[in-house]
Design a protein around this motif. Structure first.
Motif, PDB file in Angstrom:
ATOM      1  N   ALA A  34     -35.905  38.963 -59.784  1.00 15.75           N
ATOM      2  CA  ALA A  34     -34.465  38.732 -59.652  1.00 15.75           C
ATOM      3  C   ALA A  34     -33.686  39.801 -60.405  1.00 15.75           C
ATOM      4  N   THR A  43     -33.637  40.939 -52.696  1.00 15.95           N
ATOM      5  CA  THR A  43     -32.348  40.533 -52.136  1.00 15.95           C
ATOM      6  C   THR A  43     -32.164  39.031 -52.313  1.00 15.95           C
ATOM      7  N   THR A  44     -33.208  38.285 -51.972  1.00 14.83           N
ATOM      8  CA  THR A  44     -33.146  36.820 -52.012  1.00 14.83           C
ATOM      9  C   THR A  44     -34.473  36.283 -52.528  1.00 14.83           C
ATOM     10  N   ASP A  55     -25.491  28.625 -46.646  1.00 12.84           N
ATOM     11  CA  ASP A  55     -26.124  29.197 -47.830  1.00 12.84           C
ATOM     12  C   ASP A  55     -26.615  28.102 -48.771  1.00 12.84           C
ATOM     13  N   ARG A  59     -27.880  41.022 -58.711  1.00 14.37           N
ATOM     14  CA  ARG A  59     -27.237  40.624 -57.455  1.00 14.37           C
ATOM     15  C   ARG A  59     -28.173  39.844 -56.541  1.00 14.37           C
ATOM     16  N   THR A  60     -29.311  39.420 -57.076  1.00 20.07           N
ATOM     17  CA  THR A  60     -30.248  38.640 -56.270  1.00 20.07           C
ATOM     18  C   THR A  60     -29.708  37.236 -56.037  1.00 20.07           C
ATOM     19  N   ARG A  61     -29.810  36.790 -54.809  1.00 21.97           N
ATOM     20  CA  ARG A  61     -29.429  35.414 -54.483  1.00 21.97           C
ATOM     21  C   ARG A  61     -30.665  34.534 -54.618  1.00 21.97           C
ATOM     22  N   LEU A  81     -32.125  30.811 -54.147  1.00 20.53           N
ATOM     23  CA  LEU A  81     -31.861  29.553 -53.464  1.00 20.53           C
ATOM     24  C   LEU A  81     -32.887  28.515 -53.910  1.00 20.53           C
TER      25      LEU A  81
END
Length: 556
Positions: free
Chosen positions: A47, A7-8, A556, A50-52, A54
């Motif tokens: 990843a 997800t992230t 974010d 749709r992976t975020r 950061l």
């Protein structure tokens, strides 16, 4: 998104994992609230479209703070009453009362926060030019159509005495006259030369009893107040990097109900572990309640990853008159959130045996009485072995080598409040033998192998202030160090403030360190506590907080 994707992903970070297998990392990924990978650039292979991702620019990431004596139910309540912070004269106090009167319906109470500088209010009326609170007549002029109450300081924030003030309407509604005599020692109604109350009341008890004793008409915090208060408290604690709390001091039925409601609504953003604060008045009632009504709190208790209730808090000592008055006002518990208790040494011993018999984890605040409590635990252990039960001793002040050794043998867990005894109340311990190395003896406890965690006690709720105290151990007024050999390095203190507390809620198999399979509960900090100078620790801030893989604080 496939289950194999993250997800992230956090990249370019300085991650303190507190996982012995990999103490440091630069990348971390999570999916569905659980960490899926910790390591280097290879984590980016997880990843998906749709992976975020950061990029943290080298910022420090730590496991979420687990405040194991948090009193989180209080903080939000402080924002529900008008603040007097910054007022420097009686006239300025009266101006704020006038402003409150403009928006308060006639006849309804105006109740303010204390005079002084938050969060501690140490200065109290001394912050005013007149060195006193406004009297009843000055308050009458400011709010002639309202009863007014300026509350005194809650001693757990600062230190006694607390100074309260009421106007004439407030005094009348509470039935206070020249003949009123408080039932509880330490409460003084000031009077003028004619013997009439001036409206000012001085409270010398650490936890104020004046409302329970002589102010029954002052509005209490109701269920909705407490519900809204915890909603705000969560946001405030999240903003400090706190992702879990444990209320070892116990929670009254009303407090537990508030958390249950937020759990039911899906509004919890802090994982909550609660302990029952009982309202029984004697041992016969205690035995019946333990047997018939606390089955859900036995052993590891009942709950899920967000809310768990287990064990019971039983006080050692306390004032009988205070406990009686407080129970009479239930469900209101004032600022405490728990039920005031008064337990004699004899009754404490019997209550401990009852708790063991009914598989209820014991929690007791010992302060400087550890040497009196340990023999009771040893006696209980002979009949009901305590190993594995995870009984908890809290708020240790003075200790002895033999008592610490006994706690280790018995398998007792310990939580400490360094700010309470070393910084705020350290003035009482400046001349201890052995340079104070047996006061809140963190190193001795760790060397004995005792499971230990640190907490804030909501004084203040900022964990990095308590982290600073644990590493410097400086008394607040003199700056003198109490117990220099017991100072913790920042990394050890941080571990005690993050991963260690998971054992208190039986969650150490899925929560705490930042490692695959564990909860994605973490905080991104302004600085690295392990390399910052000790004096700078209390200035560290949190930029981002994640609980269960969801951002609960920060952009974010």
């Amino acid at each position: 998104m496939s289950d194999s994707s993250a997800t992230t992903i956090l990249r370019n970070a300085h991650i303190l994992t507190f996982d012995p297998a990999r103490p440091r990392a630069t990348h971390l990924a999570w999916h569905k609230g659980r960490i899926t990978a910790v390591g280097g650039e290879e984590v980016l292979d997880l990843a998906g479209a749709r992976t975020r991702v950061l990029d943290l620019g080298g910022a420090t990431v730590i496991p979420g703070i687990n405040d194991t004596h948090a009193h989180m139910e209080r903080e939000g309540l402080k924002h529900q009453r008008p603040s007097l912070a910054g007022a420097r004269t009686v006239a300025e106090i009266l101006d704020r009362v006038r402003e409150a009167a403009k928006t308060t319906p006639q006849g309804e109470w105006i109740v303010t926060m204390p005079v002084g500088t938050p969060p501690f209010f140490f200065d109290g009326p001394d912050t005013l030019a007149e060195k006193r609170l406004p009297d009843r007549y000055e308050l009458d002029a400011a709010a002639p159509s309202h009863p007014v109450y300026i509350q005194g300081v809650f001693g757990n924030w600062g230190k006694p005495p607390g100074h309260s003030a009421l106007n004439s309407r407030g005094l009348a509604l509470n039935g206070i006259t020249r003949d009123t005599a408080p039932r509880i020692a330490g409460v003084e109604i000031l009077k003028d030369a004619t013997g009439e109350p001036t409206g000012i009341i001085i409270e010398r008890n650490n936890r104020p009893t004046v409302e329970f004793d002589i102010l029954p008409a002052v509005p209490r915090f109701g269920f909705q107040n407490r519900l809204d208060g915890v909603r705000l408290s969560q946001r405030l604690y999240n903003a400090k990097g706190t992702t879990s709390i444990y209320e070892g001091h116990g929670s009254a039925a009303e407090t537990i109900s508030v958390y249950r409601k937020l759990w039911e609504l899906g509004e919890l953003t802090v994982r909550v572990g609660l302990v029952v604060s009982p309202s029984w008045s004697d041992l016969a009632e205690a035995k019946k309640i333990m047997r018939d009504w606390l089955a859900t709190a036995r052993g590891s208790g009942l709950g899920d990853a967000w809310l768990r209730v287990s064990g019971v808090h039983i006080a050692y000592g306390g004032d009988a008159a205070t406990a009686c008055c407080a129970r009479a006002h239930l469900p209101d518990t004032g600022w405490s959130g728990f039920v005031e208790q008064a337990v004699t040494p004899e009754d404490y011993r019997e209550a401990c045996f009852l708790a063991a018999e009914h598989d209820l984890r014991l929690h007791t605040i010992v302060s400087d009485q550890l040497h009196e409590v340990v023999p009771v635990l040893e006696a209980v252990n002979e009949k009901h072995p305590l190993s594995g039960r995870r009984w908890v001793i809290e708020h240790i002040g003075r200790a002895r080598a033999q008592d610490i050794a006994a706690l280790a043998r018995l398998g007792i867990f310990v939580t400490t409040i360094p700010t309470y005894f070393l910084w705020k109340g350290g003035w009482k311990y400046l001349d201890e033998p052995d340079n104070g190395n047996w006061m809140v003896p963190h190193r001795h406890l760790l060397d004995a192998g005792i499971p230990l965690s640190l907490a804030t006690d909501n004084i203040p709720y900022d964990p990095f202030f308590s982290l600073w105290v644990a590493t410097t151990r400086q008394e607040r007024q003199s700056g003198r160090v109490i117990g220099p050999d017991q100072r913790l390095d920042a990394e050890t203190a941080l571990e005690l403030f993050t991963v260690s507390g998971a054992q208190l809620t039986f969650d150490e198999h899925w929560k705490g360190p930042l490692k695959p399979g564990y909860a994605a509960d973490l905080a991104v900090l302004s600085d690295d506590p392990t390399t910052a100078p000790p004096a700078a620790l209390r200035d560290i801030t949190c930029n981002l907080t994640v609980v269960d893989g969801r951002v609960v604080y920060g952009a974010d």
